[in-house]
Design a protein around this motif. Sequence first.
Motif, PDB file in Angstrom:
ATOM      1  N   TRP A 161      65.832  20.408  59.626  1.00  0.00           N
ATOM      2  CA  TRP A 161      65.325  19.115  59.146  1.00  0.00           C
ATOM      3  C   TRP A 161      65.634  18.936  57.663  1.00  0.00           C
ATOM      4  CZ3 TRP A 161      59.659  20.036  61.184  1.00  0.00           C
ATOM      5  CH2 TRP A 161      59.672  20.069  62.586  1.00  0.00           C
ATOM      6  N   SER A 162      65.464  20.022  56.899  1.00  0.00           N
ATOM      7  CA  SER A 162      65.660  19.926  55.449  1.00  0.00           C
ATOM      8  C   SER A 162      67.113  19.639  55.084  1.00  0.00           C
ATOM      9  CB  SER A 162      65.212  21.225  54.761  1.00  0.00           C
ATOM     10  OG  SER A 162      66.180  22.261  54.911  1.00  0.00           O
ATOM     11  N   VAL A 168      61.903  12.364  58.257  1.00  0.00           N
ATOM     12  CA  VAL A 168      60.454  12.221  58.063  1.00  0.00           C
ATOM     13  C   VAL A 168      59.725  13.252  58.916  1.00  0.00           C
ATOM     14  CG1 VAL A 168      58.457  10.697  58.298  1.00  0.00           C
ATOM     15  CG2 VAL A 168      60.677   9.764  57.589  1.00  0.00           C
ATOM     16  N   VAL A 169      58.773  13.957  58.315  1.00  0.00           N
ATOM     17  CA  VAL A 169      57.922  14.919  59.019  1.00  0.00           C
ATOM     18  C   VAL A 169      56.517  14.327  59.061  1.00  0.00           C
ATOM     19  CG1 VAL A 169      57.086  17.291  59.100  1.00  0.00           C
ATOM     20  CG2 VAL A 169      59.361  16.810  58.159  1.00  0.00           C
ATOM     21  N   PRO A 170      56.156  13.625  60.162  1.00  0.00           N
ATOM     22  CA  PRO A 170      54.862  12.928  60.241  1.00  0.00           C
ATOM     23  C   PRO A 170      53.729  13.887  60.617  1.00  0.00           C
ATOM     24  CG  PRO A 170      56.114  12.539  62.237  1.00  0.00           C
ATOM     25  CD  PRO A 170      56.986  13.394  61.347  1.00  0.00           C
ATOM     26  N   VAL A 171      53.283  14.655  59.658  1.00  0.00           N
ATOM     27  CA  VAL A 171      52.320  15.728  59.912  1.00  0.00           C
ATOM     28  C   VAL A 171      51.048  15.220  60.591  1.00  0.00           C
ATOM     29  CG1 VAL A 171      50.848  17.489  58.832  1.00  0.00           C
ATOM     30  CG2 VAL A 171      53.203  17.139  58.027  1.00  0.00           C
ATOM     31  N   LYS A 172      50.516  14.092  60.113  1.00  0.00           N
ATOM     32  CA  LYS A 172      49.255  13.579  60.671  1.00  0.00           C
ATOM     33  C   LYS A 172      49.413  13.240  62.151  1.00  0.00           C
ATOM     34  CE  LYS A 172      45.660  10.091  59.926  1.00  0.00           C
ATOM     35  NZ  LYS A 172      45.220   8.938  59.099  1.00  0.00           N
ATOM     36  N   GLY A 263      51.849  14.504  55.218  1.00  0.00           N
ATOM     37  CA  GLY A 263      53.200  14.268  55.700  1.00  0.00           C
ATOM     38  C   GLY A 263      54.175  14.182  54.537  1.00  0.00           C
ATOM     39  N   PHE A 264      55.446  14.341  54.838  1.00  0.00           N
ATOM     40  CA  PHE A 264      56.480  14.276  53.810  1.00  0.00           C
ATOM     41  C   PHE A 264      57.812  13.949  54.463  1.00  0.00           C
ATOM     42  CE2 PHE A 264      56.391  18.602  55.369  1.00  0.00           C
ATOM     43  CZ  PHE A 264      57.728  18.955  55.475  1.00  0.00           C
ATOM     44  N   GLN A 271      61.876  17.490  48.963  1.00  0.00           N
ATOM     45  CA  GLN A 271      60.683  17.071  49.687  1.00  0.00           C
ATOM     46  C   GLN A 271      60.021  15.920  48.948  1.00  0.00           C
ATOM     47  OE1 GLN A 271      57.630  19.752  50.850  1.00  0.00           O
ATOM     48  NE2 GLN A 271      58.954  21.017  52.113  1.00  0.00           N
ATOM     49  N   VAL A 272      59.845  14.809  49.655  1.00  0.00           N
ATOM     50  CA  VAL A 272      59.208  13.633  49.081  1.00  0.00           C
ATOM     51  C   VAL A 272      57.878  13.435  49.793  1.00  0.00           C
ATOM     52  CG1 VAL A 272      59.466  11.183  48.571  1.00  0.00           C
ATOM     53  CG2 VAL A 272      61.497  12.646  48.738  1.00  0.00           C
TER      54      VAL A 272
END
Length: 283
Positions: A161-162, A168-172, A263-264, A271-272
């Motif tokens: 992913w990086s 987008v990593v939608p953690v929530k 999320g980020f 990483q944003v």
Amino acid sequence: MSPMTPDESEKIAQLIASLPSDRLLEQCQTPQQQVEWHNSRTNQQMIAEGWQAKFSGRLLDDSIADACDRGKISPHKHDLINLRVNLYREQWQLIKIAHPHIQAWHQAIYQQTQKHPKFFHVLPFWHKLFSPGFKAPYPFVTPWELFSKTLEEEVNAPIEWSLEPYYVVPVKKWRTATGLLKEQFENLNEDGSYPEQKPSTGDKLKNQIVYDKVTFSWFGFTLFVCQFVTLKNPTIRQQYIAFNRTLAEYYKMGIRASRSVRGFAWQKGEQVPTTQHGGTYRK
């Protein structure tokens, strides 16, 4: 569950510690990408040490428990490592006994895709989820090859992913989806099938998983096949249920440990983080 030989156990420990793949470090161009890779490798090495302490019998001391006692890792981290060790064990045991069925199912579906190129096009979701895995014949000869691939896919994924220009990593959302899946795994029926799901729950799960992030994985296909094989195979059913229950425990602990994680997105190797309200990413 068949006992592991010392050689088998040591081989698994070496596999765990060798991930994420070295080739991915060579592709990391930014400091944040490199840190992501090294953090993941350190985590895998701790899991390998936990594995050896539990199954190999070669370590006199439990270095993970010792690190927790000395405050080097948190109790949560210690418990997550221990659960991951248990999960790898259940995963290996499941693949060992289910491999012939997985191979047979793949070969049968592959033959159908050769005869009918639009075999998966009837339902778009199934086409997206499964078609990438059937572009070639079944690639694994032994259960070990399949097991190695499943671990490689899992550990390599966050590094891959990086490397994307924007990911987008939608953690929530994933945390919510994990909670829904945990409930399914905890409440398996006696025959190994999943409990009937309310339409609203199914819709919520689809939304929280984030459709465009769902891709083919060899372990996903393994679990898909096992859902059907368990109905007539008591041995696989027992191991399948054991895996799902262990996975539910791991998810439960993981949800708790990730409550403060925002999320980020990965953007050109950096990483944003999310904004306060989520959904929009800023540098």
